[in-house]
Design a protein around this motif. Structure first.
Motif, mmCIF file in Angstrom:
data_model
loop_
_atom_site.group_PDB
_atom_site.id
_atom_site.type_symbol
_atom_site.label_atom_id
_atom_site.label_comp_id
_atom_site.label_asym_id
_atom_site.label_seq_id
_atom_site.Cartn_x
_atom_site.Cartn_y
_atom_site.Cartn_z
ATOM 1 N N LEU A 34 0.836 -1.196 0.000
ATOM 2 C CA LEU A 34 0.000 0.000 0.000
ATOM 3 C C LEU A 34 0.870 1.244 0.000
ATOM 4 C CD1 LEU A 34 -0.963 -2.165 2.498
ATOM 5 C CD2 LEU A 34 -3.045 -0.835 2.190
ATOM 6 N N TYR A 36 0.573 5.304 1.257
ATOM 7 C CA TYR A 36 -0.172 6.275 2.026
ATOM 8 C C TYR A 36 0.491 7.636 1.877
ATOM 9 C CZ TYR A 36 -2.701 2.583 4.561
ATOM 10 O OH TYR A 36 -3.510 1.520 4.901
ATOM 11 N N LYS A 38 0.809 11.385 3.832
ATOM 12 C CA LYS A 38 0.651 11.901 5.188
ATOM 13 C C LYS A 38 1.099 13.350 5.283
ATOM 14 C CE LYS A 38 1.647 10.899 10.031
ATOM 15 N NZ LYS A 38 1.940 12.305 10.354
ATOM 16 N N GLY A 43 -3.227 11.672 10.420
ATOM 17 C CA GLY A 43 -3.013 10.271 10.133
ATOM 18 C C GLY A 43 -2.782 10.058 8.648
ATOM 19 N N PRO A 44 -2.162 8.939 8.274
ATOM 20 C CA PRO A 44 -1.945 8.643 6.865
ATOM 21 C C PRO A 44 -3.266 8.456 6.117
ATOM 22 C CG PRO A 44 -0.619 7.221 8.278
ATOM 23 C CD PRO A 44 -1.595 7.915 9.158
ATOM 24 N N PHE A 89 4.395 7.192 2.396
ATOM 25 C CA PHE A 89 4.874 5.958 3.019
ATOM 26 C C PHE A 89 4.418 4.768 2.201
ATOM 27 C CE2 PHE A 89 6.585 7.334 7.043
ATOM 28 C CZ PHE A 89 5.917 8.500 7.339
ATOM 29 N N LYS A 101 -0.724 -6.880 10.538
ATOM 30 C CA LYS A 101 -0.118 -5.573 10.746
ATOM 31 C C LYS A 101 0.591 -5.102 9.493
ATOM 32 C CE LYS A 101 3.911 -7.823 12.802
ATOM 33 N NZ LYS A 101 4.647 -8.056 14.074
ATOM 34 N N LEU A 102 0.679 -3.791 9.379
ATOM 35 C CA LEU A 102 1.408 -3.167 8.294
ATOM 36 C C LEU A 102 2.823 -2.843 8.757
ATOM 37 C CD1 LEU A 102 -1.157 -0.589 6.852
ATOM 38 C CD2 LEU A 102 -0.504 -2.794 5.889
ATOM 39 N N PHE A 104 5.763 -0.348 7.796
ATOM 40 C CA PHE A 104 5.923 0.881 7.038
ATOM 41 C C PHE A 104 7.374 1.132 6.677
ATOM 42 C CE2 PHE A 104 1.952 3.225 6.848
ATOM 43 C CZ PHE A 104 1.163 2.525 7.753
ATOM 44 N N GLY A 105 7.559 1.768 5.540
ATOM 45 C CA GLY A 105 8.858 2.313 5.192
ATOM 46 C C GLY A 105 9.092 3.612 5.951
ATOM 47 N N THR A 106 10.232 4.212 5.714
ATOM 48 C CA THR A 106 10.628 5.402 6.456
ATOM 49 C C THR A 106 10.080 6.688 5.877
ATOM 50 O OG1 THR A 106 12.680 5.296 5.218
ATOM 51 C CG2 THR A 106 12.717 4.420 7.464
ATOM 52 N N PHE B 34 -5.307 -1.433 15.203
ATOM 53 C CA PHE B 34 -3.866 -1.340 15.426
ATOM 54 C C PHE B 34 -3.520 0.032 16.015
ATOM 55 C CE2 PHE B 34 -2.821 -5.195 13.160
ATOM 56 C CZ PHE B 34 -3.857 -5.324 12.254
ATOM 57 N N TYR B 36 -0.312 2.660 16.494
ATOM 58 C CA TYR B 36 1.029 3.004 16.042
ATOM 59 C C TYR B 36 1.516 4.238 16.807
ATOM 60 C CZ TYR B 36 0.069 0.105 11.888
ATOM 61 O OH TYR B 36 -0.236 -0.928 11.049
ATOM 62 N N SER B 43 9.321 6.880 10.902
ATOM 63 C CA SER B 43 8.216 6.116 10.358
ATOM 64 C C SER B 43 7.202 5.780 11.444
ATOM 65 C CB SER B 43 8.761 4.836 9.733
ATOM 66 O OG SER B 43 7.733 4.126 9.080
ATOM 67 N N ILE B 93 -1.320 6.941 16.658
ATOM 68 C CA ILE B 93 -2.305 6.793 15.584
ATOM 69 C C ILE B 93 -2.890 5.388 15.618
ATOM 70 C CG2 ILE B 93 -2.772 7.208 13.137
ATOM 71 C CD1 ILE B 93 0.007 8.336 12.860
ATOM 72 N N GLN B 105 -5.960 -0.601 5.427
ATOM 73 C CA GLN B 105 -6.206 -0.050 6.746
ATOM 74 C C GLN B 105 -6.438 1.450 6.600
ATOM 75 O OE1 GLN B 105 -3.507 -1.047 9.906
ATOM 76 N NE2 GLN B 105 -3.283 -3.159 9.173
ATOM 77 N N GLY B 108 -6.931 6.863 11.835
ATOM 78 C CA GLY B 108 -7.459 8.052 12.466
ATOM 79 C C GLY B 108 -6.520 9.228 12.228
ATOM 80 N N ASP B 109 -6.907 10.383 12.693
ATOM 81 C CA ASP B 109 -6.098 11.586 12.492
ATOM 82 C C ASP B 109 -4.982 11.735 13.511
ATOM 83 O OD1 ASP B 109 -8.598 13.814 11.057
ATOM 84 O OD2 ASP B 109 -7.047 12.576 10.135
#
Lengths: 114, 116
Positions: A34, A36, A38, A43-44, A89, A101-102, A104-106, B34, B36, B43, B93, B105, B108-109
Motif C-alpha cells: 500500500l 499512504y 501523510k 493520520g496517513p 509511506f 499488521k502493516l 511501514f517504510g521510512t 492497530f 502506532y 516512520s 495513531i 487499513q 485516524g487523524d
C-alpha cells in the motif's frame, strides 16, 4: 531489521512532471502493498494498493508498479500537482492484509514546485 | 469521509497523568485495530494489535503495563498511557480495516501527546 525501505528521504519535482517514489522490501511473505500520503499532525491517508498477483494497479493519476523478483515497488504520480506535496509511506503486509499488521517504510517527502 | 475517528487530537498534561485515547471505526465493524506511534521525522511503528474480546498483542519492546489497550466492542478500541512521562510524548495513531482480503487499513487523524 528494516523490512521495508524507502531510500530517498526527499524528492523535488516540477508541477506537471512525473513523480516516482520507490520502495524496497526484504520479506518474501509480503503479498499486499500500500501507499499512504501523510501531512504533519494527521493520520496517513490511503492512496492505492496492489496485490502480489498483479504487477500494476492504476487509479487516476496514481499508478503502483510491483516487481516481485526485485522485491521493489514504485508509485508514479502524473501529472504532479502542488497539492501532492506530503510525506509518502509505502507499507507491506502478509496474508492479504486483512487483519495483519502493516510494516511501514521510512517515508519520502515529496515537494512539487509550482 | 473519515472511516476511523480518533479522539482527542491533542493532549497536554503533567507528568504522572494517565491519558486515554479512543479509536472508533465509523461505518464498519473491526475485530482488530492497530495502534502506532510516530516520533518526529520517523516512520510509523506498530505498538500493538488490539483484539476485540481478548488481550492485545504487543510488539517487542512495548510495555503492556504502560500502554493499556481495551477493545470492548467491534467499533471501539482505547489506548491508555498510564503514568505518562515526557519520554512518552509522541504522535499516536490507530487504524482499522474492513476484515476482508485486500482491504486497506484506514487511519485516524492521530493524537499528539505532550507530557510536561
Amino acid at each position: 531489521d528494516q523490512q521495508v525501505k524507502q531510500n530517498s528521504p526527499s524528492l523535488s519535482v516540477q508541477e506537471g512532471r512525473i513523480s516516482i517514489l520507490n520502495c524496497d522490501y526484504t520479506n518474501s511473505m509480503f503479498d499486499y502493498f500500500l501507499w499512504y500520503k501523510k501531512y504533519p499532525a494527521e493520520g496517513p491517508t490511503f492512496l492505492i494498493s496492489i496485490s502480489s498477483i498483479k504487477d500494476k494497479n492504476e487509479d487516476g493519476r496514481f499508478t503502483v508498479f510491483l516487481n516481485k523478483s526485485a522485491k521493489h515497488l514504485s508509485l508514479h504520480i502524473v501529472p504532479s500537482q502542488p497539492g501532492d506535496s506530503a510525506v509518502y509511506f509505502c507499507a507491506a503486509s502478509e496474508n492479504g492484509g486483512a487483519t495483519n499488521k502493516l510494516i511501514f517504510g521510512t517515508g519520502t517527502l515529496l515537494a512539487v514546485q509550482p | 469521509g473519515a472511516v476511523v475517528s480518533q479522539h482527542p487530537s491533542r493532549v497536554i498534561c503533567k507528568s504522572g497523568t494517565s491519558v486515554k485515547i479512543e479509536c472508533r471505526s465509523l461505518d464498519f465493524q473491526a475485530t482488530t485495530m492497530f495502534w502506532y506511534r510516530q516520533f518526529p521525522k520517523q516512520s510509523l511503528m506498530l505498538m500493538a494489535t488490539s483484539n476485540e474480546g481478548s488481550k492485545a498483542t504487543y510488539e517487542q519492546g512495548v510495555e503492556k503495563d504502560k500502554f493499556l489497550i481495551n477493545h470492548a466492542s467491534l467499533t471501539l478500541s482505547t489506548l491508555t498511557v498510564t503514568s505518562a512521562h515526557p519520554e512518552d510524548s509522541s504522535f499516536y495513531i490507530c487504524s482499522a480495516s474492513r476484515e476482508l482480503l485486500l482491504q486497506p487499513q484506514h487511519f485516524g487523524d492521530g493524537t499528539r501527546l505532550s507530557i510536561l
